[in-house]
Design a protein around this motif. Structure first.
Motif, PDB file in Angstrom:
ATOM      1  N   THR A   1     -19.885  -7.480  33.948  1.00 59.55           N
ATOM      2  CA  THR A   1     -18.798  -7.374  33.697  1.00 59.55           C
ATOM      3  C   THR A   1     -18.342  -8.693  34.292  1.00 59.55           C
ATOM      4  OG1 THR A   1     -18.974  -5.528  35.751  1.00 59.55           O
ATOM      5  CG2 THR A   1     -18.609  -5.375  33.741  1.00 59.55           C
ATOM      6  N   ASP A   2     -18.976  -9.367  35.284  1.00 59.05           N
ATOM      7  CA  ASP A   2     -18.353 -10.360  36.184  1.00 59.05           C
ATOM      8  C   ASP A   2     -18.676 -11.839  35.496  1.00 59.05           C
ATOM      9  OD1 ASP A   2     -20.917 -10.711  36.253  1.00 59.05           O
ATOM     10  OD2 ASP A   2     -21.083 -10.620  38.207  1.00 59.05           O
ATOM     11  N   GLY A   3     -19.458 -11.415  34.381  1.00 62.48           N
ATOM     12  CA  GLY A   3     -19.635 -13.115  33.323  1.00 62.48           C
ATOM     13  C   GLY A   3     -21.039 -13.662  33.834  1.00 62.48           C
ATOM     14  N   ARG A   4     -22.099 -12.870  34.597  1.00 58.92           N
ATOM     15  CA  ARG A   4     -22.980 -12.899  35.466  1.00 58.92           C
ATOM     16  C   ARG A   4     -23.615 -12.871  34.278  1.00 58.92           C
ATOM     17  NH1 ARG A   4     -22.185 -18.115  38.528  1.00 58.92           N
ATOM     18  NH2 ARG A   4     -23.947 -17.408  38.963  1.00 58.92           N
ATOM     19  N   VAL A   5     -24.956 -13.768  34.557  1.00 62.69           N
ATOM     20  CA  VAL A   5     -26.533 -13.241  33.684  1.00 62.69           C
ATOM     21  C   VAL A   5     -26.627 -12.002  34.744  1.00 62.69           C
ATOM     22  CG1 VAL A   5     -28.538 -14.152  32.567  1.00 62.69           C
ATOM     23  CG2 VAL A   5     -26.884 -15.333  32.047  1.00 62.69           C
ATOM     24  N   SER A   6     -26.825 -11.040  34.369  1.00 65.43           N
ATOM     25  CA  SER A   6     -27.514 -10.161  34.834  1.00 65.43           C
ATOM     26  C   SER A   6     -29.056  -9.457  34.787  1.00 65.43           C
ATOM     27  CB  SER A   6     -26.998  -9.181  34.931  1.00 65.43           C
ATOM     28  OG  SER A   6     -26.519  -8.155  33.437  1.00 65.43           O
ATOM     29  N   ALA A   7     -29.640  -9.971  33.555  1.00 57.97           N
ATOM     30  CA  ALA A   7     -31.163  -9.821  32.894  1.00 57.97           C
ATOM     31  C   ALA A   7     -31.357 -11.009  31.781  1.00 57.97           C
ATOM     32  CB  ALA A   7     -30.826  -8.106  31.817  1.00 57.97           C
ATOM     33  N   CYS A   8     -32.680 -11.419  31.624  1.00 62.83           N
ATOM     34  CA  CYS A   8     -33.157 -12.731  30.812  1.00 62.83           C
ATOM     35  C   CYS A   8     -34.620 -12.363  30.356  1.00 62.83           C
ATOM     36  CB  CYS A   8     -32.315 -13.792  31.502  1.00 62.83           C
ATOM     37  SG  CYS A   8     -33.322 -15.102  30.453  1.00 62.83           S
ATOM     38  N   SER A   9     -34.774 -11.936  28.747  1.00 61.87           N
ATOM     39  CA  SER A   9     -36.028 -11.607  28.756  1.00 61.87           C
ATOM     40  C   SER A   9     -35.850 -12.661  27.569  1.00 61.87           C
ATOM     41  CB  SER A   9     -36.109 -11.002  28.258  1.00 61.87           C
ATOM     42  OG  SER A   9     -35.057 -10.430  27.000  1.00 61.87           O
ATOM     43  N   VAL A  10     -37.083 -13.547  27.622  1.00 62.46           N
ATOM     44  CA  VAL A  10     -37.594 -14.289  26.518  1.00 62.46           C
ATOM     45  C   VAL A  10     -38.113 -13.798  24.997  1.00 62.46           C
ATOM     46  CG1 VAL A  10     -39.314 -16.188  25.676  1.00 62.46           C
ATOM     47  CG2 VAL A  10     -38.448 -15.711  27.717  1.00 62.46           C
ATOM     48  N   THR A  11     -37.128 -14.508  24.600  1.00 60.98           N
ATOM     49  CA  THR A  11     -38.160 -13.090  23.263  1.00 60.98           C
ATOM     50  C   THR A  11     -38.836 -14.107  21.592  1.00 60.98           C
ATOM     51  OG1 THR A  11     -35.223 -14.013  21.636  1.00 60.98           O
ATOM     52  CG2 THR A  11     -35.472 -12.320  22.892  1.00 60.98           C
ATOM     53  N   THR A  12     -38.461 -14.941  22.035  1.00 61.47           N
ATOM     54  CA  THR A  12     -39.429 -16.461  21.282  1.00 61.47           C
ATOM     55  C   THR A  12     -39.911 -16.777  22.435  1.00 61.47           C
ATOM     56  OG1 THR A  12     -38.250 -15.527  19.645  1.00 61.47           O
ATOM     57  CG2 THR A  12     -39.718 -18.253  19.476  1.00 61.47           C
ATOM     58  N   SER A  13     -41.241 -17.187  22.489  1.00 59.53           N
ATOM     59  CA  SER A  13     -41.390 -18.000  23.192  1.00 59.53           C
ATOM     60  C   SER A  13     -41.779 -19.805  23.065  1.00 59.53           C
ATOM     61  CB  SER A  13     -43.434 -17.650  24.391  1.00 59.53           C
ATOM     62  OG  SER A  13     -43.669 -18.689  25.112  1.00 59.53           O
ATOM     63  N   SER A  14     -41.543 -20.515  24.043  1.00 58.84           N
ATOM     64  CA  SER A  14     -41.861 -21.631  24.340  1.00 58.84           C
ATOM     65  C   SER A  14     -43.218 -22.051  23.472  1.00 58.84           C
ATOM     66  CB  SER A  14     -41.187 -22.952  24.979  1.00 58.84           C
ATOM     67  OG  SER A  14     -42.044 -22.871  26.123  1.00 58.84           O
ATOM     68  N   GLY A  15     -44.107 -21.431  23.987  1.00 56.63           N
ATOM     69  CA  GLY A  15     -45.574 -21.430  24.027  1.00 56.63           C
ATOM     70  C   GLY A  15     -45.973 -21.672  25.596  1.00 56.63           C
ATOM     71  N   ASN A  16     -44.713 -21.876  26.308  1.00 56.94           N
ATOM     72  CA  ASN A  16     -45.328 -22.549  27.934  1.00 56.94           C
ATOM     73  C   ASN A  16     -44.538 -21.252  28.726  1.00 56.94           C
ATOM     74  OD1 ASN A  16     -44.860 -24.136  30.621  1.00 56.94           O
ATOM     75  ND2 ASN A  16     -46.212 -25.851  29.868  1.00 56.94           N
ATOM     76  N   SER A  17     -45.324 -21.165  29.729  1.00 58.59           N
ATOM     77  CA  SER A  17     -44.762 -19.663  30.503  1.00 58.59           C
ATOM     78  C   SER A  17     -44.039 -20.369  31.690  1.00 58.59           C
ATOM     79  CB  SER A  17     -46.210 -18.432  30.723  1.00 58.59           C
ATOM     80  OG  SER A  17     -46.598 -19.197  31.501  1.00 58.59           O
TER      81      SER A  17
END
Length: 67
Positions: free
Chosen positions: A9-25
């Protein structure tokens, strides 16, 4: 690569998950770390104009320098 972001609600990213990997962790982890630290959105609003959580799909194209 593609990351799914949850925007608080503050406009900040509160969570992130990779759904399609770049192939490099390391690149995947860095994408989420940067998003959580630096990305800011205008928060979504409900019908009464109150800020609400939302989601955003973030496509990222990493280009590594040639050595």
């Amino acid at each position: 690569m593609v990351a799914a972001l949850t925007i608080g609600t503050d406009g900040r990213v509160s969570a992130c998950s990779v759904t399609t990997s770049s192939g490099n962790s390391d690149l995947d982890d860095t994408t989420c770390r940067i998003a959580k630290r630096s990305v800011k959105f205008s928060p979504a609003k409900d019908q009464n104009g109150n800020p609400i959580s939302s989601s955003y799909t973030l496509p990222v194209h990493w280009v590594l320098p040639k050595e």
